[in-house]
Design an enzyme around this catalytic site. Structure first.
Site, short mmCIF file in Angstrom:
data_model
loop_
_atom_site.label_atom_id
_atom_site.label_comp_id
_atom_site.label_asym_id
_atom_site.label_seq_id
_atom_site.Cartn_x
_atom_site.Cartn_y
_atom_site.Cartn_z
N LYS A 57 -6.88 -0.06 -14.88
CA LYS A 57 -6.80 -0.83 -13.64
C LYS A 57 -7.06 -2.32 -13.89
CE LYS A 57 -6.46 -1.14 -9.16
NZ LYS A 57 -5.09 -1.03 -8.64
N GLU A 89 9.26 -4.37 -8.24
CA GLU A 89 8.02 -3.67 -7.93
C GLU A 89 8.27 -2.16 -7.81
OE1 GLU A 89 5.06 -4.35 -8.16
OE2 GLU A 89 3.98 -2.97 -6.86
N ARG A 110 -10.79 2.43 -15.41
CA ARG A 110 -10.71 1.31 -16.36
C ARG A 110 -10.19 1.73 -17.72
NH1 ARG A 110 -13.42 -3.16 -14.80
NH2 ARG A 110 -13.52 -3.87 -16.94
N LYS A 144 6.48 0.62 -10.18
CA LYS A 144 5.70 1.75 -9.64
C LYS A 144 6.20 3.05 -10.25
CE LYS A 144 3.06 0.04 -8.44
NZ LYS A 144 2.61 -1.27 -8.22
#
Ligand code: M6R
Length: 592
Positions: A587, A465, A27, A469
């Protein structure tokens, strides 16, 4: 973002809190700290860097205190430093606070406190909470917190302890996630369930405007006016094993390999009557898909499927743009919010906004019981299991599964379409068997400074995407572009140093994309293509060719995204970077 944890019980709190922080580290991870009540005083230890730095600093300090709180930080107010790390305390160090989220009016509150003579040690918004609670305290921590929350504005969750009431923790939720873990003679508080899973699977998920009062003997929940609230205890269905690395070097790699299962489980989950939607998409004038990051890319693909199978015009909007735009929304619209975590604040606020306008809202979320899951009118769950790597992988293909399922369910040939969808786990398996080829390519190009990703139609979001990444875990600049748009600008970037990853399955735009490949070659760009097995035309014009099993056009994203995930993974891993916890990211993004 940031992760908070609290423990009160019969065991020394420190090891439990440190273990919980390690599981919350995804987090945020720029600094960490703990506060323990030890022999009637507060022990506070904080360190810049990852949790292991904090753990090292505590070696040889066997604190025995049985109540404590901990924090892992993703900086918003105040740079990462020991002073700005949590917990924050009042001037006399009698109260300690850990906090996630933002106190929007902290400058005003800080000004008032400073005028009253309070001196601050940090630049954070959090420290005001500690001082305010200390000032309001008249022998009952809950009373003091109730007084203080009325003064705070923003989206936040915090936990507070005091030396005056060892054994008690008060947790507050308003916008940021907070769960309570219930056990025998001990209780927990945490931002997220995995932090407490080794100790208990009995959980109360707090809603906004709720306060939890924990002691080893029990937990009471109140609203912000101090009225008691009865909440259900949920038994968490995951076990810890599914949140561990199972022999893989990184969570991200494990999660890439879990995609066949994630897709299969999602289809099975959606086939259950509990997930059946009581409406047809065709009832709506328009579908508006709202999401961020990878979930947004899934939404772009979902749009094409929804329009193809229902004919309902569909728009996809970044949640952060939607909230502040002037999008006309009415009861005739269906809003689909896509979010792995179910906690992304922009997506959550967008859903609330749409609800207020009378629109019906449907969530596609992975985390059961998350805010978006609870706040949307309906939910389709992706059954991908916990995703720990910051870069989303298996939850993306699970989102695609849910969106395809949704679109297909509104079409006369539903059963046939879903039968085709059921072949995807095996197709993804086949792509994973070629991972070594991708690893070799990664090794060859890992030193490049820029990458361009191109695709058309369903492969355009896959190009986006793939680029996302690569940039998020390898810190290499990468841009995703519609292949046909290349000639309107990005073509100027192409030279013999530029790898261009072209997603080119044999679909309706195959010939067009091949022409774009030629344009890249003419400018000496390095073509790395992803195409169907046996596609000699594409292989011939590519420097590197990654083959995927041939699938119907609709399903190409399921197979073409996997090599791009692997490419990013192997590049970052070979560069020695922290794949699961890339710098500056978290995250769950619970700040605007
Ligand atoms: O939990 P959400 O799906 O709402 O998260 C949205 C984005 O923050 C997320 O997809 C992010 O872009 C990931 N790091 C992508 O790998």
């Amino acid at each position: 973002m940031c992760g908070i944890i609290g423990y009160t019980g019969k065991e020394p709190a420190l090891p439990l809190i440190l273990g919980g922080l390690e599981r919350l580290e995804y987090r945020g991870y720029d600094s960490a700290g703990v506060a323990i009540i030890e022999d009637g005083r507060l022990i506070v230890e904080k360190r810049v860097g990852k949790i292991r730095e904090l753990v090292k600093s505590l070696w040889g300090k066997p604190y025995e205190g049985k109540t404590g709180i901990g924090h892992t930080r993703w900086a918003t107010h105040g740079e990462p430093s020991t002073e700005n790390a949590h917990p924050h305390t009042d001037e006399k160090r009698e109260f300690a606070v850990v906090h996630n989220g933002i106190i929007e009016n902290y400058l005003e509150l800080r000004g008032e406190l400073e005028r009253e003579g309070v001196s601050f040690r940090s630049n954070t918004d959090t420290e005001v909470i500690a001082h305010l609670i200390a000032k309001s305290y008249r022998g009952d921590l809950l009373e003091a917190v109730l007084e203080v929350v009325k003064k705070l504005r923003g989206a936040f969750a915090f936990a507070v302890i005091t030396v005056h009431e060892p054994g008690r923790i008060i947790g507050v939720k308003q916008g940021s996630p907070l769960v309570v873990g219930i056990s025998e003679g001990e209780n927990f508080l945490a931002s997220d369930i995995p932090a407490i899973l080794p100790y208990t699977r009995r959980v109360i998920t707090l809603s906004d405007g709720e306060i939890a009062d924990l002691t080893p003997e029990g937990v009471n929940i109140y609203d912000f006016n101090g009225n008691p609230i009865t909440k259900d205890i949920t038994i968490v269905p995951w076990d810890l094993i599914s949140a561990e690395k199972a022999g893989f070097k990184h969570f991200m790699l494990k999660e890439i390999y879990e995609q066949p299962k994630a897709v299969g489980d999602t289809i099975r989950g959606l086939l259950s009557p509990a997930e059946e939607l009581p409406f047809s998409l065709k009832e709506f004038r328009r579908v508006l898909v709202i999401a961020c990051g990878t979930s947004y890319h899934a939404g772009l693909i979902g749009k094409s499927w929804i329009e193809k199978y229902t004919g309902v015009p569909t728009e996809v909007v970044y949640a952060s743009e939607f909230r502040y735009g002037d999008f006309p929304v009415s009861e005739e619209d269906l809003i689909i919010g896509i979010s792995q975590s179910g906690e992304t604040i922009d997506t959550k606020f967008a859903i609330n906004f749409a609800k207020d306008k009378g629109a019906r809202t449907l969530a596609v979320v992975n985390v059961v019981g998350s805010s978006i899951d609870r706040e949307a009118d309906y939910t389709l769950h992706t059954h991908a299991g916990p995703e720990i790597g910051v870069a989303a992988t298996k939850t993306f293909t699970a989102q695609l599964t849910a969106l395809y399922f949704l679109a297909a369910s509104n079409h006369g040939e539903r059963d046939k379409l879903i039968a085709e969808l059921m072949k995807m786990p095996a197709r993804i398996e086949a792509v994973l068997e070629k991972a070594e080829d991708v690893e070799r390519i990664a090794q060859k190009f890992m030193k490049k400074k820029d990458f361009l990703y191109l695709g058309r139609y369903l492969s355009y979001p896959i190009a986006l995407e793939g680029a996302l990444k690569l940039k998020e875990i390898s810190y290499i600049h990468a841009e995703g572009y519609p292949a046909g748009e290349m000639k309107h600008g990005p073509i100027a970037l192409i030279d013999e140093n530029m790898p261009v990853v072209v997603v080119c399955p044999q679909d309706r735009v195959y010939d067009k994309t091949l022409s774009n490949v030629e344009e890249v070659r003419t400018r000496k760009g390095i073509v790395i293509s992803v195409g169907f097995e046996g596609d000699e035309r594409l292989e011939k014009v590519s420097r590197e060719f990654i083959s995927v099993p041939p699938v119907e056009e609709d399903f190409t994203p399921f197979v073409t995204v996997v090599p791009l995930q692997l490419l990013a993974y192997y590049i970052a891993s070979r560069l020695g970077l922290d794949v699961d916890q890339p710098r500056n990211l978290a995250k769950t993004v619970t700040v605007e």
